[in-house]
Scaffold this motif. Sequence first.
Motif, short mmCIF file in Angstrom:
data_model
loop_
_atom_site.label_atom_id
_atom_site.label_comp_id
_atom_site.label_asym_id
_atom_site.label_seq_id
_atom_site.Cartn_x
_atom_site.Cartn_y
_atom_site.Cartn_z
N GLY A 228 -6.05 8.52 -15.02
CA GLY A 228 -5.27 9.20 -14.01
C GLY A 228 -3.91 9.67 -14.46
N PHE B 188 -7.64 5.84 -7.52
CA PHE B 188 -6.24 6.25 -7.54
C PHE B 188 -5.73 6.29 -6.10
CE2 PHE B 188 -2.55 8.89 -7.75
CZ PHE B 188 -2.05 8.76 -9.03
N VAL C 241 -5.33 12.70 -5.34
CA VAL C 241 -5.29 12.07 -6.65
C VAL C 241 -4.65 13.02 -7.64
CG1 VAL C 241 -7.36 10.70 -6.18
CG2 VAL C 241 -7.59 12.90 -7.32
#
Length: 831
Positions: free
Chosen positions: A109, A695, A716
């Motif tokens: 992420g 996330f 996200v």
Amino acid sequence: MKTAIPFARFNKLRLGIVASTLATVMGTAGPATQVLAQDGETLSEIVVTAQFRETRLQDTPLAITAVNSDLMEARSQTSIYEVAAQAPNVTLAPQGQANGSGLIAFIRGVGQTDFNFALEPGVGVYVDDVYYPTLTGSLLDLMDLDRVEILRGPQGTLAGRNSIGGAIKLFSSKPSGEGTGSFQASYGSYNRVEARGFADFTLIDDVLFARVAGVSKNRDGYVDRLDYAQTHPGEDIPSFNLGLGNGEKLGTLGGTSYAAARLSLRWIASPDVEVNVAGDFTNDSSQAGADVLIRANHAATTPEGSPWLADSNGNAIPYDCRFVPAGPFSCDTSPEGYNPQYINYATFLDGVPATSQSPFKPFAVDPVQQLDTYGIQSTVDWSISPDFELKSISSWREYDSSWAQDADGSPIASQQLLQTLKHHQWSQEIRLNGALFDDRLDFTVGGFWFEQGGTLEARVDLNYAGIDFIHGPDTTPSTSKAAFAQTTFHLNDSTNLSGGVRYSRDKKVYTYFRSNPDGSIPSAPCAFFLGAPTAGPTGIGNEPNCLLLGLYNVTDSFKGDRTDWRVALDHRFSDTFMSYTQVSTGFRSGGVNPRPFFGPSAGAANQLKSFDPETLTSYEVGFKSDLFDRSLRVNAALFYNDYKNIILTLNACPTAPCLQPNNVGKAKVKGAELEVTYSPIEHLSFDGAVSYLDFDYKKFTVDPAVLPAALSLSMVTPFTPEWKWSTGVQYEAPLSNGGTLTARVDGNYQSHIYTDPINNDVFNRIDSYFLANARLTWKAPDEAWTIALEVQNLTDKYYFLSLFSQPDSSSTVSGQPGLPRTWAITMKRDF
């Protein structure tokens, strides 16, 4: 059994337990390099250097996917972004047409999508321990590599600079003087012609060795660029062929013309000193990136209602679904003989009539994507004593890149740019490795110095925003300095405690230059802001580009420092099972906004703004195991990340156009990763990986005046799939004459992702997809000749690698489609 081998004893030990495995590293490595050892029954080892010293991958308390050159060849992988297919929670993609030749990299992420070197990547890319600081120039060919290591999670104390999400490390093959070499040639779909090879030889016996490697790749474009007027003769739209093409076809997009070479020298100066020097050069003279229009919705008029493109009666031609060749937003009647999914109507020409407010028309660019990069580096290894070793890594690199973008994909000029990025860098790293207390303590201390600079110059023609100007040449000199230490204390033969710390200091200065295309500088505020009755600040009656007033020879800067740390504990329960736990931190440097479209004269819309570093603290547990007589390898990791001051480039600020980096807020990120290799019988192997990532934004801390209403906590970061998995199977069949026939099939799945921080299912979502590849390889009995047939994208899946969208301005969505099903045949000769 100690999980870290003290370097003073490593050379002796590897003669017994590693040298043989390195010989079988042909397709072997850690969790991702799932190929058998030569006996065909047990999995082989690979040695990595993730902790500044050589350790067995299965003994290293880090989440690492390691892939060596032979496995990359078995998977038909030739570009750095392709190795992510089998790496959990790793997303790599080539940048689209808008950003030129570069790499988008996200791990767990964390990453970056902006090529501008005013911003830092969230994933560090290293070649032979030399840091590549920008996305441009990082889309590397896998030429003559020994291995690739993908380190997941913050590498704040190990890889260091801006490796907050992780690090991708490429290691070149060193000269050995063995007189070996190879040459291979490939031919395939879209007239793909590729050649690559190397030669390794001795210059002075036992003293000086050399290795020369090169690659040349050429392939026709796979997106057809057509003249809309000629393919749609019933519509009253002007032709833009202008003699540039043959009839209705103006050319193609996505074609490749790439060449690279590397010369390496290895000097054994004495029994204790080894010097490796390498120089490389790359020329990428490809076509503009493959791009297709996905959505279009704009009146295509100036604020006064004048058309960007008029029909024969002078009426405005709207920018709408007729120019979208395929998909749910298309109403195009695509011409026969072409696949509508790979059609583009871009002209790379702005023919909007000149006005007093925008007098710099027409404007045309060549559809090019060019990159020239070169560098030289030197690594010196000095064994001071049996217990101490000094390593010096010195490097200088430079590149020059230019690329064109026609985002509208139509005869109507909404947005087009020609950008030129020049960059240079110097770096120096010193490491002292040592062992103390009868090898109970291993340590590394060192320092790092890095300096970079360069310019970005661009013709930025944004009809949807009413501005057409010269960006730059903006300068962005910056420096980074760091001191670090890493230790491993062997508590006993089974347990190790590791710790590390790194102190970093960064400084960056950005100087803005905005001028009109004729070289003049906007010198007066917009008449609209002074009360003149004009149709907005970009309407006729204003001076050209008056919004940019005050953005010439203006400097902004960032300065900061940071201390990162890491603590890890690993324990080997048996020869086949090791577990570890660690806490580590990382950061990505702050900076300034490199693209203020509106200067101080715009008042509250002024986009000059700096931003702070983002930080991450990661908690991770995992295990590494080799089971059932080392025929089954299972490695796993669980992590929890505390992610703060997240830097996102928002393209939906209160006033458009806008590409403004901001510290948005904080998030909690949880995930799991599993990698498996299994060899049930001789000659047969399976490999697989699966990852999950959750996330979760917790809070936005950005100024409410900047925070777009569309950005929500449920979103996200870009290029962050929730699920990824891959699988591969390989069988090597011995032939009666002593040769072999090897069949391999690989598949990988990625759930949907978004390409923008503001997640939108219409404008920037790439749907989930599964890709499959296959390769059949014949090897002669003496292994001198190899012939391979490969098929990529077996199911002919239509998917996108990246998207470019402007939802709040021109309502443009375009995308870079991946290659359709392709084939290639390769013949290789080893010497």
